[in-house]
Design an enzyme around this catalytic site. Structure first.
Site, short mmCIF file in Angstrom:
data_model
loop_
_atom_site.label_atom_id
_atom_site.label_comp_id
_atom_site.label_asym_id
_atom_site.label_seq_id
_atom_site.Cartn_x
_atom_site.Cartn_y
_atom_site.Cartn_z
N SER A 5 -8.64 2.99 -0.72
CA SER A 5 -7.31 3.31 -0.22
C SER A 5 -6.27 2.76 -1.18
CB SER A 5 -7.11 2.66 1.15
OG SER A 5 -7.87 3.33 2.11
N LEU A 6 -5.01 2.92 -0.82
CA LEU A 6 -3.92 2.36 -1.61
C LEU A 6 -3.22 1.28 -0.79
CD1 LEU A 6 -2.39 5.63 -3.06
CD2 LEU A 6 -3.24 3.73 -4.44
N LYS A 31 2.64 11.10 -3.40
CA LYS A 31 1.43 10.90 -2.61
C LYS A 31 1.24 12.14 -1.74
CE LYS A 31 -1.00 7.40 0.05
NZ LYS A 31 -1.57 8.23 1.13
N ARG A 53 -13.79 12.00 0.84
CA ARG A 53 -13.83 10.56 0.64
C ARG A 53 -14.76 9.87 1.64
NH1 ARG A 53 -9.40 5.82 0.96
NH2 ARG A 53 -8.86 6.77 2.93
N GLU A 87 -6.54 15.65 -4.64
CA GLU A 87 -6.23 15.94 -3.25
C GLU A 87 -6.36 17.45 -3.04
OE1 GLU A 87 -5.61 12.96 -1.95
OE2 GLU A 87 -4.82 13.44 0.01
N LYS A 214 5.77 4.02 0.78
CA LYS A 214 5.69 5.02 1.85
C LYS A 214 7.06 5.61 2.18
CE LYS A 214 2.38 5.50 4.27
NZ LYS A 214 1.30 6.54 4.25
S1 IVH Z 1 -4.09 7.40 -6.83
C1 IVH Z 1 -6.84 4.47 -4.53
N1 IVH Z 1 -2.36 9.28 -6.48
O1 IVH Z 1 -4.04 8.57 -1.14
C2 IVH Z 1 -7.17 5.23 -5.74
N2 IVH Z 1 -3.85 8.82 -4.67
O2 IVH Z 1 -4.27 5.96 0.39
C3 IVH Z 1 -5.98 5.69 -6.51
N3 IVH Z 1 -3.48 10.28 -2.71
O3 IVH Z 1 -7.35 8.76 -0.53
C4 IVH Z 1 -5.48 6.93 -5.96
N4 IVH Z 1 -1.83 11.45 -3.57
O4 IVH Z 1 -6.61 10.65 -2.01
C5 IVH Z 1 -3.37 8.61 -5.91
N5 IVH Z 1 -0.74 10.90 -6.36
C6 IVH Z 1 -1.76 10.26 -5.80
C7 IVH Z 1 -2.22 10.55 -4.49
C8 IVH Z 1 -3.27 9.80 -3.95
C9 IVH Z 1 -2.60 11.28 -2.51
C10 IVH Z 1 -4.45 9.79 -1.69
C11 IVH Z 1 -5.81 9.53 -2.22
C12 IVH Z 1 -6.34 8.36 -1.40
C13 IVH Z 1 -5.18 7.96 -0.59
C14 IVH Z 1 -5.07 6.44 -0.62
#
Ligand code: IVH
Length: 228
Positions: A5-6, A31, A53, A87, A214
């Site tokens: 996750s982030l 995002k 995922r 995504e 966010k």
């Molecule tokens: S970078 C964690 N960039 O957000 C690995 N993730 O909360 C680095 N997501 O399941 C991911 N847009 O699928 C990244 N521009 C973006 C994104 C993104 C959507 C999703 C990702 C992950 C989720 C994490």
């Protein structure tokens, strides 16, 4: 490599504190509110498997449906295995054309990805936006986006920023939110240098080299009237 996750944040100071821990510039991407997807290509360049995922280490096999997403290449000019992460999303323009069986584009995309009949899945109009290239040993996020684009993927929109520009970058996405053809629920900031990401490492939940600022507004108060 697990799909994590982030970390989330809600203000500039937290973002600045995060960015103080590494060297080099920051890459900003929207995002995208879709379904995380990992696509693996074998040493012969063929698309071998695509997965959701899931738990982060075990997802659902959605290869048949991903093969029918028009902006996902089925073959890459490579000689060693590569994984593309991104995504799967449903453009708002495609969602608008559907007879409203689903609440929102994200749920519709999730449903279409798990659909057993690939023809029905393809009819929904899913797309894929790439945000990571794993396994090539590229040194920066910008190189990954350029490589993904050169192979025919649609890379997620990306901007290289200094720390001082991060808040204004976020504000621009807030202002442009209604113009995009996809839903976003935040703005992702990531250290551009991969060696710095590696040095920062991971918690069990997220990589320290990335953070999601966010967007507000999707939440609201609810009154719980009863529990049965
Ligand atoms: S970078 C964690 N960039 O957000 C690995 N993730 O909360 C680095 N997501 O399941 C991911 N847009 O699928 C990244 N521009 C973006 C994104 C993104 C959507 C999703 C990702 C992950 C989720 C994490």
């Amino acid at each position: 490599q697990s799909m994590l996750s982030l970390e989330k944040c809600y203000d500039e100071q937290t973002l600045l504190d995060w960015a103080a821990k590494f060297e080099g510039d920051v890459v900003m991407t929207p995002k995208v509110d879709g379904c995380a997807c990992s696509i693996r290509y074998g040493a012969d360049g063929r698309l071998e498997i695509a997965a959701t995922r899931g738990s982060g280490s075990v997802g659902e096999d959605i290869t048949g449906n991903v093969l029918r997403i028009p902006n996902v290449p089925t073959r890459l000019p490579i000689t060693s295995p590569v994984e593309i992460r991104g995504e799967v999303y449903l453009p708002l323009s495609a969602f608008a054309k559907l007879a409203g069986e689903f609440a929102n584009p994200r749920n519709t995309a999730a449903g279409a990805l798990k659909q057993k009949d690939p023809a029905k899945s393809a009819a929904v109009g899913l797309r894929f936006m790439a945000y990571d290239v794993v396994g090539l040993g590229l040194q920066t996020e910008l190189e990954k986006f350029a490589q993904a684009a050169a192979w025919g993927f649609e890379p997620v929109e990306h901007t290289l920023l200094s720390r001082a520009e991060m808040q204004a970058g976020y504000d621009r996405y807030v202002a442009r939110r209604g113009e995009l053809d996809y839903e976003i629920d935040g703005v992702v900031f990531r250290a551009n240098r991969v060696d710095e990401q590696v040095r920062l490492g991971f918690t069990s939940h997220h990589p320290r080299g990335a953070i999601a600022y966010k967007l507000q507004g999707e939440s609201g108060l609810t009154i719980l009237r009863d529990v049965e």
